[in-house]
Design a protein around this motif. Sequence first.
Motif, PDB file in Angstrom:
ATOM      1  N   ALA A 135     -15.112  -3.021  25.194  1.00 20.12           N
ATOM      2  CA  ALA A 135     -15.227  -2.312  26.470  1.00 20.12           C
ATOM      3  C   ALA A 135     -13.874  -2.318  27.174  1.00 20.12           C
ATOM      4  O   ALA A 135     -13.046  -3.192  26.951  1.00 20.12           O
ATOM      5  CB  ALA A 135     -16.284  -2.980  27.346  1.00 20.12           C
ATOM      6  N   GLU A 197     -27.311   2.347  16.767  1.00 22.04           N
ATOM      7  CA  GLU A 197     -27.683   2.688  18.140  1.00 22.04           C
ATOM      8  C   GLU A 197     -28.824   3.694  18.246  1.00 22.04           C
ATOM      9  O   GLU A 197     -29.461   3.812  19.302  1.00 22.04           O
ATOM     10  CB  GLU A 197     -26.472   3.264  18.897  1.00 22.04           C
ATOM     11  CG  GLU A 197     -25.327   2.293  19.092  1.00 22.04           C
ATOM     12  CD  GLU A 197     -24.307   2.335  17.968  1.00 22.04           C
ATOM     13  OE1 GLU A 197     -23.160   1.916  18.186  1.00 22.04           O
ATOM     14  OE2 GLU A 197     -24.668   2.772  16.849  1.00 22.04           O
ATOM     15  N   ASP A 302     -12.811  -7.159  31.648  1.00 16.08           N
ATOM     16  CA  ASP A 302     -13.311  -5.807  31.402  1.00 16.08           C
ATOM     17  C   ASP A 302     -13.768  -5.629  29.955  1.00 16.08           C
ATOM     18  O   ASP A 302     -14.572  -4.745  29.651  1.00 16.08           O
ATOM     19  CB  ASP A 302     -12.241  -4.762  31.721  1.00 16.08           C
ATOM     20  CG  ASP A 302     -12.029  -4.584  33.222  1.00 16.08           C
ATOM     21  OD1 ASP A 302     -12.743  -5.246  33.998  1.00 16.08           O
ATOM     22  OD2 ASP A 302     -11.159  -3.782  33.607  1.00 16.08           O
ATOM     23  N   TYR A 304     -15.678  -7.425  28.457  1.00 15.20           N
ATOM     24  CA  TYR A 304     -17.078  -7.843  28.345  1.00 15.20           C
ATOM     25  C   TYR A 304     -17.987  -7.038  29.254  1.00 15.20           C
ATOM     26  O   TYR A 304     -19.142  -7.393  29.471  1.00 15.20           O
ATOM     27  CB  TYR A 304     -17.190  -9.338  28.671  1.00 15.20           C
ATOM     28  CG  TYR A 304     -16.232 -10.154  27.851  1.00 15.20           C
ATOM     29  CD1 TYR A 304     -16.423 -10.311  26.482  1.00 15.20           C
ATOM     30  CD2 TYR A 304     -15.097 -10.699  28.418  1.00 15.20           C
ATOM     31  CE1 TYR A 304     -15.525 -11.022  25.723  1.00 15.20           C
ATOM     32  CE2 TYR A 304     -14.187 -11.415  27.663  1.00 15.20           C
ATOM     33  CZ  TYR A 304     -14.410 -11.571  26.308  1.00 15.20           C
ATOM     34  OH  TYR A 304     -13.512 -12.260  25.536  1.00 15.20           O
ATOM     35  N   GLY A 305     -17.468  -5.935  29.777  1.00 14.62           N
ATOM     36  CA  GLY A 305     -18.288  -5.060  30.599  1.00 14.62           C
ATOM     37  C   GLY A 305     -19.180  -4.197  29.726  1.00 14.62           C
ATOM     38  O   GLY A 305     -19.380  -4.465  28.537  1.00 14.62           O
ATOM     39  N   ASN A 306     -19.701  -3.146  30.306  1.00 13.17           N
ATOM     40  CA  ASN A 306     -20.564  -2.236  29.557  1.00 13.17           C
ATOM     41  C   ASN A 306     -19.722  -1.430  28.580  1.00 13.17           C
ATOM     42  O   ASN A 306     -18.845  -0.657  28.990  1.00 13.17           O
ATOM     43  CB  ASN A 306     -21.309  -1.300  30.509  1.00 13.17           C
ATOM     44  CG  ASN A 306     -22.303  -2.041  31.372  1.00 13.17           C
ATOM     45  OD1 ASN A 306     -22.927  -2.997  30.918  1.00 13.17           O
ATOM     46  ND2 ASN A 306     -22.463  -1.616  32.619  1.00 13.17           N
ATOM     47  N   ARG A 307     -19.982  -1.634  27.303  1.00 13.89           N
ATOM     48  CA  ARG A 307     -19.262  -0.895  26.282  1.00 13.89           C
ATOM     49  C   ARG A 307     -19.641   0.570  26.328  1.00 13.89           C
ATOM     50  O   ARG A 307     -20.799   0.909  26.612  1.00 13.89           O
ATOM     51  CB  ARG A 307     -19.598  -1.469  24.900  1.00 13.89           C
ATOM     52  CG  ARG A 307     -18.626  -1.053  23.814  1.00 13.89           C
ATOM     53  CD  ARG A 307     -19.024  -1.672  22.489  1.00 13.89           C
ATOM     54  NE  ARG A 307     -20.210  -1.048  21.953  1.00 13.89           N
ATOM     55  CZ  ARG A 307     -21.086  -1.657  21.160  1.00 13.89           C
ATOM     56  NH1 ARG A 307     -20.926  -2.911  20.856  1.00 13.89           N
ATOM     57  NH2 ARG A 307     -22.131  -1.015  20.697  1.00 13.89           N
ATOM     58  N   ARG A 308     -18.679   1.421  26.089  1.00 12.46           N
ATOM     59  CA  ARG A 308     -18.978   2.845  26.066  1.00 12.46           C
ATOM     60  C   ARG A 308     -20.061   3.105  25.021  1.00 12.46           C
ATOM     61  O   ARG A 308     -19.943   2.670  23.882  1.00 12.46           O
ATOM     62  CB  ARG A 308     -17.723   3.652  25.722  1.00 12.46           C
ATOM     63  CG  ARG A 308     -16.699   3.701  26.834  1.00 12.46           C
ATOM     64  CD  ARG A 308     -15.474   4.509  26.455  1.00 12.46           C
ATOM     65  NE  ARG A 308     -14.814   3.968  25.278  1.00 12.46           N
ATOM     66  CZ  ARG A 308     -14.818   4.550  24.090  1.00 12.46           C
ATOM     67  NH1 ARG A 308     -15.473   5.672  23.903  1.00 12.46           N
ATOM     68  NH2 ARG A 308     -14.191   4.006  23.061  1.00 12.46           N
ATOM     69  N   PRO A 309     -21.113   3.839  25.402  1.00 10.74           N
ATOM     70  CA  PRO A 309     -22.172   4.103  24.428  1.00 10.74           C
ATOM     71  C   PRO A 309     -21.683   5.011  23.316  1.00 10.74           C
ATOM     72  O   PRO A 309     -20.658   5.698  23.461  1.00 10.74           O
ATOM     73  CB  PRO A 309     -23.254   4.794  25.277  1.00 10.74           C
ATOM     74  CG  PRO A 309     -22.514   5.411  26.413  1.00 10.74           C
ATOM     75  CD  PRO A 309     -21.369   4.468  26.708  1.00 10.74           C
TER      76      PRO A 309
END
Length: 323
Positions: A135, A197, A302, A304-309
């Motif tokens: 992320a 995914e 950052d 460890y934030g929301n990884r780009r889908p």
Amino acid sequence: MSGVIQRVGVLTSGGDAPGMNAAVRAVVRKGIFHGLNVFGINRGYEGLIHGEIHEMSIGSVADIVLRGGTVLKTARSEEMKTLAGQQKALAQLRKLEIDALVVIGGDGSFRGAQTLAAQGVQLVGVPGTIDNDIAGTELTIGFDTAVNTVVDAVGKIRDTASSHERTFIVEVMGRNCGNIALQAGLACGAESILVPEIPYDLDEISDKLKRGHQRGKNHSIILVAEGVGSAYKIGEELHARSGFETRITVLGHLQRGGNPSALDAVIAAAMGGKAIEIILAGETNRMTAYIDQTVISRPLEDAYGNRRPLNRELYDLANELSI
């Protein structure tokens, strides 16, 4: 660890990725250009714990910019996950009076880096992983090369698939992330792409194979990310449903090797150079990131934030083009 930065360490950790050498070269040469002493740490955190550290020179990174793998070697380190291991690593840095550390690797490597940053080590992370699953950055070092390696391999596999009129299932890396499978699959025109995914339907894939056969198509390529499941089992189930003979190719570590692409070499050099700039600016617990074709500095957290889908638009496009 000291008021004035004079000595910088650099290590590569986790899985190797094409372009890591270009990043190491940039760290070493830009560091020396700015009057720093740069120390290479062999075998990642394992080497740091055991003192496998040597000073690097301009010549020690000659001719490595387009070489695959990592001249500093890499290793997994279970000991670094323990407090005792972290204290040993810290002691080695203090022994050599290394003020700052550049860690080139993936999220696991960054977690190890954060433990040292918490102990006062000036720390910069450089994202290097073929999965492109960090992320905070649009690209990681090694991803572009890995995709091109898969595309090249699939081109060769398609030749024999066409000659023998068979369905080939190609398993690529991607335990939790389907980026390699998706981009390589779209680039090479795979008939189906299976990623962790997005759920898949083998009956639907079988029907697509049958429709292709009815209009005269005599071969097919299916890309499977390893996190989806065994390519061999998927092949058996597709054969049972469709009646078509299948062959399996697992590309495995082939995707990690080879010279970096021009894009990976450029990004790696820019990230290595940016890491030194961050250190000279007195910043710590930072990471380099590739955003809008520019390498910038971001907080290490950052990562460890929301990884780009997964890019669903590309996935849907690949399905539409493979009707």
